[in-house]
Design a protein around this motif. Structure first.
Motif, PDB file in Angstrom:
ATOM      1  N   ARG A  16       0.830  -1.206   0.000  1.00  0.00           N
ATOM      2  CA  ARG A  16       0.000   0.000   0.000  1.00  0.00           C
ATOM      3  C   ARG A  16       0.866   1.258   0.000  1.00  0.00           C
ATOM      4  O   ARG A  16       0.595   2.217  -0.739  1.00  0.00           O
ATOM      5  N   HIS A  17       1.918   1.242   0.819  1.00  0.00           N
ATOM      6  CA  HIS A  17       2.850   2.372   0.849  1.00  0.00           C
ATOM      7  C   HIS A  17       3.452   2.608  -0.537  1.00  0.00           C
ATOM      8  O   HIS A  17       3.517   3.753  -1.027  1.00  0.00           O
ATOM      9  N   ASN A  18       3.884   1.523  -1.185  1.00  0.00           N
ATOM     10  CA  ASN A  18       4.497   1.653  -2.507  1.00  0.00           C
ATOM     11  C   ASN A  18       3.490   2.064  -3.568  1.00  0.00           C
ATOM     12  O   ASN A  18       3.808   2.862  -4.465  1.00  0.00           O
ATOM     13  N   ALA A  19       2.278   1.527  -3.474  1.00  0.00           N
ATOM     14  CA  ALA A  19       1.243   1.889  -4.436  1.00  0.00           C
ATOM     15  C   ALA A  19       0.901   3.371  -4.329  1.00  0.00           C
ATOM     16  O   ALA A  19       0.732   4.064  -5.343  1.00  0.00           O
ATOM     17  N   ASP A  20       0.811   3.866  -3.099  1.00  0.00           N
ATOM     18  CA  ASP A  20       0.514   5.287  -2.913  1.00  0.00           C
ATOM     19  C   ASP A  20       1.640   6.156  -3.473  1.00  0.00           C
ATOM     20  O   ASP A  20       1.390   7.196  -4.104  1.00  0.00           O
ATOM     21  N   ALA A  21       2.885   5.719  -3.257  1.00  0.00           N
ATOM     22  CA  ALA A  21       4.028   6.486  -3.754  1.00  0.00           C
ATOM     23  C   ALA A  21       4.057   6.514  -5.277  1.00  0.00           C
ATOM     24  O   ALA A  21       4.319   7.559  -5.891  1.00  0.00           O
ATOM     25  N   ARG A  22       3.767   5.371  -5.915  1.00  0.00           N
ATOM     26  CA  ARG A  22       3.766   5.327  -7.375  1.00  0.00           C
ATOM     27  C   ARG A  22       2.604   6.138  -7.942  1.00  0.00           C
ATOM     28  O   ARG A  22       2.739   6.779  -8.990  1.00  0.00           O
ATOM     29  N   ALA A  23       1.466   6.127  -7.271  1.00  0.00           N
ATOM     30  CA  ALA A  23       0.335   6.935  -7.730  1.00  0.00           C
ATOM     31  C   ALA A  23       0.671   8.421  -7.659  1.00  0.00           C
ATOM     32  O   ALA A  23       0.332   9.202  -8.558  1.00  0.00           O
ATOM     33  N   GLU A  24       1.369   8.826  -6.595  1.00  0.00           N
ATOM     34  CA  GLU A  24       1.797  10.216  -6.479  1.00  0.00           C
ATOM     35  C   GLU A  24       2.792  10.585  -7.570  1.00  0.00           C
ATOM     36  O   GLU A  24       2.861  11.747  -7.992  1.00  0.00           O
ATOM     37  N   ALA A  25       3.553   9.598  -8.041  1.00  0.00           N
ATOM     38  CA  ALA A  25       4.511   9.831  -9.121  1.00  0.00           C
ATOM     39  C   ALA A  25       3.843   9.860 -10.486  1.00  0.00           C
ATOM     40  O   ALA A  25       4.506  10.124 -11.493  1.00  0.00           O
ATOM     41  N   GLY A  26       2.542   9.571 -10.522  1.00  0.00           N
ATOM     42  CA  GLY A  26       1.797   9.659 -11.779  1.00  0.00           C
ATOM     43  C   GLY A  26       1.458   8.340 -12.419  1.00  0.00           C
ATOM     44  O   GLY A  26       0.834   8.322 -13.489  1.00  0.00           O
ATOM     45  N   ASP A  27       1.844   7.212 -11.799  1.00  0.00           N
ATOM     46  CA  ASP A  27       1.506   5.909 -12.364  1.00  0.00           C
ATOM     47  C   ASP A  27       0.025   5.588 -12.144  1.00  0.00           C
ATOM     48  O   ASP A  27      -0.603   6.104 -11.217  1.00  0.00           O
ATOM     49  N   THR A  28      -0.503   4.719 -12.992  1.00  0.00           N
ATOM     50  CA  THR A  28      -1.871   4.252 -12.827  1.00  0.00           C
ATOM     51  C   THR A  28      -1.989   3.484 -11.515  1.00  0.00           C
ATOM     52  O   THR A  28      -1.184   2.587 -11.240  1.00  0.00           O
ATOM     53  N   PRO A  29      -2.965   3.799 -10.671  1.00  0.00           N
ATOM     54  CA  PRO A  29      -3.117   3.058  -9.407  1.00  0.00           C
ATOM     55  C   PRO A  29      -3.420   1.586  -9.651  1.00  0.00           C
ATOM     56  O   PRO A  29      -4.071   1.224 -10.638  1.00  0.00           O
TER      57      PRO A  29
END
Length: 300
Positions: free
Chosen positions: A154-167
């Motif tokens: 979840r931590h990594n998913a949130d970080a990647r979403a903030e970077a602009g990746d598709t959730p």
């Protein structure tokens, strides 16, 4: 305080790691130095001199690495595909060998628009997030049964979403549960899985034995218990022409393809070598048409 040559600190860290039996001492020493300096490893030659506190910090990290604390725990990240993910105590550290499995999966998706992808035994979420980064149009699901791993994911998913990746869509569940993802039956383009697969009692380096969660490393039935469940789940989820890629222990070069081939709806079964030339993952595709006999349908 007089500045000191960075290269001498790296050489000393390399010596410490060599004496401790670390597999790639120079590589690790340079990555630790880059971590302390906050620069890319390739930019280290551009930093000839550093302050004494930097030298001390590199030495302290090298001492911890010499105790076989994983490099990724010291830097706080691991790389897979085009991304990095946070890792630490409580979650399995992604390995370089998984890059080959990821590459196979992304090649399978080439030319498919808006593919549906499922990552079984997601751990840190690295595989799912690497797919989402490479294929922003994909709908990516990930599942794990370990709450500590899910917290990291979840931590990594949130970080990647903030970077602009598709959730990604992250779930708690067990691959042995026949009700998991039933709403996706027959709709998935790609199933990826890096399950626990080491036979109980298997010899492993201290970085794994002392730091990776045992439930993410070892599996019953000679290491094939979770593998078997994952194959069954994949056979149910995949659409015709969809693909499966699943890692296995290097002692399973014969057993793993045999288990996959036993599912009559899975065809084109092929085993693949890792970066060291050892059997490491098996791939297959869902048959375009279902088997004609009832027994085969029940088995698939």
């Amino acid at each position: 305080m007089k500045r000191q040559p960075l290269r001498l600190a790296i050489l000393e860290a390399t010596r410490i790691l060599e004496d401790a039996g670390v597999e790639s001492p120079r590589n690790d020493a340079e990555l630790l130095a880059a971590h302390v300096l906050g620069v890319e490893r390739g930019r280290l030659p551009m930093v000839p001199l550093v302050d004494p506190p930097v030298i001390d910090a590199i030495g302290q990290l090298a001492a911890q690495r010499a105790k076989r604390v994983p490099l990724q725990h010291l830097t706080g990240w691991a790389a897979l595909g085009g991304i990095t993910v946070g890792v630490g105590p409580g979650v399995f550290v992604p390995r370089p060998e998984t890059e080959l499995l990821l590459e196979w999966g992304l090649e399978l998706l080439r030319g498919r628009e808006y593919p549906v992808v499922v990552d079984l035994c997601a751990g840190s979420g690295a595989l799912a997030l690497a797919v989402a980064n490479a294929r922003p149009d994909a709908v990516v699901y990930a599942v794990d049964n370990d709450p500590h791993a899910l917290a990291w994911a979840r931590h990594n998913a949130d970080a990647r979403a903030e970077a602009g990746d598709t959730p990604i869509r992250l779930y708690s569940g067990d691959v042995g549960d026949s009700s998991i993802f039933t709403e996706l039956d027959g709709l998935v383009d790609l199933v990826l899985c890096n399950p626990p697969y080491v036979p109980p009692g298997g010899e492993l380096p201290p970085e794994v034995i002392d730091h990776d969660p045992p439930q993410a490393v070892f599996a019953a039935e000679g290491g094939l218990a979770v593998f078997r469940h994952a194959v069954g789940t994949a056979a149910r989820l995949l659409k015709p022409g969809g693909g499966l890629a699943i890692e296995h222990d290097d002692t399973h070069g014969s057993a793993a393809p045999t288990l996959v081939s036993a599912r009559k709806v899975l065809t084109g079964v092929e085993d693949h070598l890792d970066l060291t030339g050892r059997p490491r993952f098996v791939t297959a595709r869902r048959a375009a048409t279902a088997p004609s006999d009832g027994a085969s349908r029940a088995g698939g």
